[in-house]
Design an enzyme around this catalytic site. Structure first.
Site, short mmCIF file in Angstrom:
data_model
loop_
_atom_site.label_atom_id
_atom_site.label_comp_id
_atom_site.label_asym_id
_atom_site.label_seq_id
_atom_site.Cartn_x
_atom_site.Cartn_y
_atom_site.Cartn_z
N HIS A 160 0.79 -1.23 0.00
CA HIS A 160 0.00 0.00 0.00
C HIS A 160 0.82 1.27 0.00
O HIS A 160 0.25 2.36 -0.01
CB HIS A 160 -0.91 0.06 1.23
CG HIS A 160 -2.12 -0.79 1.12
ND1 HIS A 160 -3.28 -0.36 0.54
CD2 HIS A 160 -2.36 -2.06 1.50
CE1 HIS A 160 -4.18 -1.32 0.58
NE2 HIS A 160 -3.65 -2.37 1.17
N LYS A 197 -9.48 13.63 3.89
CA LYS A 197 -8.59 12.48 3.95
C LYS A 197 -7.72 12.67 5.19
O LYS A 197 -7.73 13.74 5.80
CB LYS A 197 -7.72 12.39 2.70
CG LYS A 197 -7.10 13.72 2.28
CD LYS A 197 -6.35 13.65 0.96
CE LYS A 197 -7.23 13.59 -0.26
NZ LYS A 197 -7.13 12.38 -1.05
N ARG A 198 -6.93 11.65 5.56
CA ARG A 198 -6.01 11.85 6.68
C ARG A 198 -5.12 13.06 6.39
O ARG A 198 -4.79 13.34 5.23
CB ARG A 198 -5.15 10.59 6.86
CG ARG A 198 -5.89 9.45 7.53
CD ARG A 198 -6.43 9.83 8.88
NE ARG A 198 -5.34 9.93 9.85
CZ ARG A 198 -5.15 9.06 10.83
NH1 ARG A 198 -5.97 8.04 11.00
NH2 ARG A 198 -4.15 9.20 11.67
N LYS A 201 -0.10 14.39 1.36
CA LYS A 201 -1.41 14.70 0.79
C LYS A 201 -1.58 16.21 0.56
O LYS A 201 -2.49 16.66 -0.11
CB LYS A 201 -2.52 14.15 1.68
CG LYS A 201 -2.54 12.61 1.72
CD LYS A 201 -3.65 12.10 2.62
CE LYS A 201 -3.70 10.59 2.77
NZ LYS A 201 -4.50 9.91 1.72
N THR A 217 -8.84 6.25 -2.72
CA THR A 217 -10.17 5.75 -3.04
C THR A 217 -11.19 6.87 -2.90
O THR A 217 -12.24 6.84 -3.54
CB THR A 217 -10.59 4.57 -2.13
OG1 THR A 217 -10.35 4.95 -0.76
CG2 THR A 217 -9.81 3.31 -2.48
N LYS A 228 -14.70 7.96 -5.16
CA LYS A 228 -16.04 8.27 -4.62
C LYS A 228 -16.53 9.61 -5.19
O LYS A 228 -17.70 9.76 -5.54
CB LYS A 228 -15.99 8.36 -3.09
CG LYS A 228 -15.52 7.09 -2.38
CD LYS A 228 -15.22 7.38 -0.90
CE LYS A 228 -14.40 6.28 -0.26
NZ LYS A 228 -13.81 6.68 1.04
C1 LIG Z 1 -12.51 6.80 1.42
C2 LIG Z 1 -12.07 7.20 2.77
C3 LIG Z 1 -10.72 7.43 3.02
C4 LIG Z 1 -9.65 7.38 1.95
O1 LIG Z 1 -9.55 8.65 1.36
P1 LIG Z 1 -8.31 9.06 0.43
O2 LIG Z 1 -8.71 10.38 -0.11
O3 LIG Z 1 -8.22 8.01 -0.63
O4 LIG Z 1 -7.12 9.11 1.31
C5 LIG Z 1 -10.34 7.81 4.30
N1 LIG Z 1 -11.25 7.93 5.29
C6 LIG Z 1 -12.56 7.73 5.07
C7 LIG Z 1 -13.51 7.92 6.19
C8 LIG Z 1 -13.01 7.34 3.81
O5 LIG Z 1 -14.32 7.12 3.61
#
Ligand SMILES: *Cc1c(COP(=O)(O)O)cnc(C)c1O
Length: 788
Positions: free
Chosen positions: A349, A527-528, A533, A635, A639
């Site tokens: 990952h 995101k985190r 990022k 991911t 979305k």
């Molecule tokens: C989808 C999701 C992530 C992943 O987000 P990235 O933008 O791909 O880092 C992290 N936390 C939650 C709650 C999510 O639903």
């Protein structure tokens, strides 16, 4: 095959007989639990039928081992997948309650940190939808990811307590328990190698059924809780040592007490390694027990068992499976390695060097002495098979879990096309040369049931009206929407759904203290919080834009709401400074009378799955701005595209594939490529050069440094103008340009909507159903079954 009884009667039944409540006195949580039990009853039959079918057809089972499952709420998923939304709504209406309120009462199960854990949760749902016999295995953390709040703009963490209320979904299995040992010694006894641990805990199973679309199939998520071998030391209690009497229990329970709040570095090494071994060892024993109940030839194991390691956290599975086969079942070690490799595969990952797990040999030998020996044997066997190799499984006194996982897996996969190629060129360069058929790509995906159908009912209804409901489990059918991008009526309906979602979100943000205009552009980065990022790139650009607006407020700016969401690991000081800066900037900008109608910054606290489900359907612009080469896939990006947001992003992770599919003209690209990033870092003083070349960047950094947003942000400015490893300064100018392109495009609302429709229509490939079919074909060699 849901039972035919009336849902409303069943809710009443459970309210009375399971919860002991009278309808007149029931609280919302009582109603929610009553609905959960009524729904759970409807899952049990398909669940049993799935298990029966797997035994009857001697199906191959997939075991997905993951330290994290970021599940979120389960009730709505189950109601949706069973097709019971209307019935449930009607049942509550009869009691003057809204189904939304009932569903909204469920705690968000956050047994994960971010993308890696959410991927595992999407996979579980897709495995059930497809009918692939599978188990998810993980840890039943008492406390999931911490809750985030803000105090004076700073992140405050408090413990998460999803288990304080009865958890309606799980079944405790006291009979499914294994003794898991640690420490001790290894001896040769009568030609056998025997490991005698010095301490042990009991791993007890808790099962949650995961129902797939239309209730056709259900798999199991089996989470392990740590219990003491001896609950209570009666001698110590009787001697008056009450605390000491409870010590065995406390020590054992520590193992499943908390989720490590960081997915990139490891603290509390010893406990973390214990957690990893604990759940991996319990899962493997469970897998072997189930196998042996059906077959008596262990050589069949790779034909009947596929074990996927989600990152290296369960990589001790390699040595542990060899130990079980060799020491406990009497197989020669070399043979055991071959059989284990036939079962195991590993998902990488991250390429971030600090995130590649290493354990000190001393710790490994102390905690898992037999495993340390076997790691040496696996290493030696690998050396014999590859005499020219330079790579080793230990280095500088550490065990390297990446190479170990690679050597013990028959397939190793990356999570996007770009990431997989970079894996071959960087972390696993030599191993890839030695084993050129081992690395494969399986680009991540997300489940459309949660991330479109239930998160975005307005869009879902529109899609179903246009192309029927077959898209829900065959997401590439969204391509049938493509011609409708040119249909004005459809575009208007699409825009109206987005506008209504934005109004809902505006209400939510307003209730939390930030008033925003639902007609402004909703620009979202959730995101985190992590340097790679680059939330700091986003907020610095926001400052620069604000300064431009302030210079000339009447210049016809496109009103924008910048929305942030995300948690920082409690020990990650720089990430916490970024959070503080975003909140400080919000405080200044949101109260600026000159610009307030043109620019707002909102940062709702405690980003989690439930908040993501609220934000994503309302987003128009998706910020995917990581330093190229650093985000393995992402991911969140998928979305957003599915929900009709346009991406502003770098060529990183799955952004590359999103852009290829939706079309370059429907994606706002900026920034350096992964190759250019590597070259740019070589340029002496790259950050300062970038700042000198862009007065806007200089001005924004100067504002931060001079205290416009308060004191205490020198660390960020010093970093961005100094080492700037993640190249915020060097990518700023192009990011700023891309954001102005975004505004130009947004000014033509109808053209924007057309692009948004095309994003949705062309993102069907990002279903996790497609990803799981890829694993079944290329990695697990397994087949879908139908329940009996
Ligand atoms: C989808 C999701 C992530 C992943 O987000 P990235 O933008 O791909 O880092 C992290 N936390 C939650 C709650 C999510 O639903």
């Amino acid at each position: 095959m849901p039972t035919k009884t009336d849902l409303r009667d069943d809710i009443q039944h459970h309210l009375k007989y399971s919860l002991g409540k009278d309808a007149g006195h029931a609280q919302i949580t009582d109603w929610r639990l009553a609905l959960s039990y009524a729904i759970r009853d409807r899952i049990v039959d398909p669940w049993f039928a799935s298990t029966r079918a797997t035994y009857a057809q001697k199906g191959k089972r997939v075991y997905y081992l993951s330290m994290e499952f970021l599940i979120g709420r389960l009730l709505e998923d189950a109601v949706v997948n069973l097709g019971l939304m209307d019935e449930a709504e009607a049942a509550f209406k009869a009691n003057d309650l809204s189904l939304d309120d009932v569903l909204g009462d469920e705690p968000d199960a956050a047994l994960g940190n971010g993308g890696l854990g959410r991927l595992a949760a999407c996979f579980l749902e897709s495995l059930s939808t497809i009918g692939c016999p599978a188990y998810g295995y993980g840890i039943r953390y008492e406390h999931g990811l911490f809750k985030q709040s803000f105090h004076e703009g700073r992140q405050i963490e408090s413990p998460e307590d999803w288990l304080t209320q009865p958890h309606a979904w799980e079944f405790e299995r006291p009979e499914a328990a294994f003794r898991i040992g640690f420490g001790g010694s290894v001896e040769e006894l009568g030609g056998k190698t025997v490991w005698t641990p010095s301490e042990a805990v009991i791993a007890e199973a808790f099962d949650t059924p995961i129902i797939g679309w239309e209730g056709r199939w259900a798999n199991t998520l089996r989470l392990w809780a740590a219990k003491p071998e001896q609950v209570f030391d009666l001698d110590r209690f009787n001697a008056g040592d009450y605390y000491g009497a409870a010590e065995p229990e406390n020590l054992a329970r520590t193992i499943s007490r908390v989720l490590y709040p960081d997915d990139t570095t490891d603290e509390g090494k010893r406990l973390r390694l214990k957690q990893e071994f604990f759940f991996t060892a319990a899962s493997l024993r469970d897998i072997l027990r189930r196998f042996e109940s059906e077959y008596d030839d262990l050589e069949l194991l790779p034909q009947k068992v596929a074990i996927q390691l989600n990152d290296t956290h369960p990589a001790i599975a390699g040595p542990e499976l060899v130990r079980l086969l060799a020491d406990e079942k009497g197989m020669p070690v070399e043979k055991a390695i071959e059989i284990a490799r036939g079962c195991l595969s590993y998902t990488n990952h991250t390429l971030l060097p600090e995130a590649l797990e290493r354990w000190s040999e001393g710790l490994m030998r102390d905690l898992l002495p037999r495993h340390m020996q076997l790691i040496e044997e696996i290493d030696a066997a690998h050396a014999r098979e590859n005499p020219s190799r330079g790579v080793t499984m230990t280095d500088d006194g550490d065990v390297l879990m990446g190479p170990l996982a690679f050597a013990m897996a028959h397939k190793v996969n990356g999570v996007s096309a770009l990431h997989t190629e970079l894996m071959k060129e960087t972390v696993f360069e030599e191993l890839h040369r030695l084993h050129p058929d081992r690395i494969v790509n399986q680009t991540n995906g997300v489940t459309p049931r949660r991330w479109v159908l239930s998160a975005n009912p307005r869009l879902s209804a529109l899609i179903t009206e246009a192309i029927g409901d077959g898209w829900v489990d065959d997401l590439e059918r969204l391509s049938k929407l493509e011609p409708m991008a040119d249909d004005k009526t459809f575009r208007d309906a699409f825009a109206a759904a987005k506008r209504a979602n934005k109004a809902d979100l505006a209400n939510y943000l307003g209730d939390r203290g930030t008033n925003v205009d639902p007609d402004a552009m909703f620009d979202v980065q959730i995101k985190r919080i992590h340097e790679y990022k680059r939330q700091h790139l986003n907020i610095i650009e926001t400052i620069a834009h604000w300064q431009e607006i302030k210079d000339n407020p009447g210049a016809g700016w496109v009103p924008r709401v910048k929305i942030f969401g995300g948690k920082a690991a409690p020990g990650y000081v720089f990430a916490k400074e970024i959070i503080h800066l975003i909140n400080a900037v919000a405080e200044v900008i949101n109260t600026d009378a000159d610009t307030g109608h043109l620019l707002k910054v909102a940062y709702p606290a405690n980003y989690n799955v439930t908040l993501a489900e609220r934000l994503i359907p309302a987003a128009e612009l998706s910020e995917q701005i990581s330093t190229a080469g650093k985000e393995a896939s992402g991911t969140g990006n998928m979305k957003f595209a599915l929900n009709g947001a346009l991406t502003v992003g770098t060529l990183d992770g799955a952004n590359v594939e999103i852009r290829d599919l939706v079309g370059a003209e429907n994606f706002f690209l900026f920034g350096m490529t992964a190759d250019e990033v590597v070259k740019r870092r070589e340029v002496e003083g790259h950050a300062q050069k970038a700042i000198d070349a862009d007065p806007r960047l200089k001005r924004a950094l100067d504002a931060i440094r001079s205290g416009t947003f308060g004191p205490g942000f020198e660390g960020i400015v010093d970093n961005v103008s100094g080492p700037d490893y993640f190249l915020v300064a060097s990518d700023f100018t192009d990011f700023y340009r891309a954001q102005r392109e975004v505004e130009k495009a947004y000014a033509d609302q109808d053209a924007w909507t057309r692009m948004a429709v095309l994003n949705t229509a062309r993102s069907g490939w990002f279903s996790s159903d497609r990803t799981i079919r890829g694993y079944m074909r290329d990695v697990w060699y397994s087949e879908a079954l139908a329940a009996e």
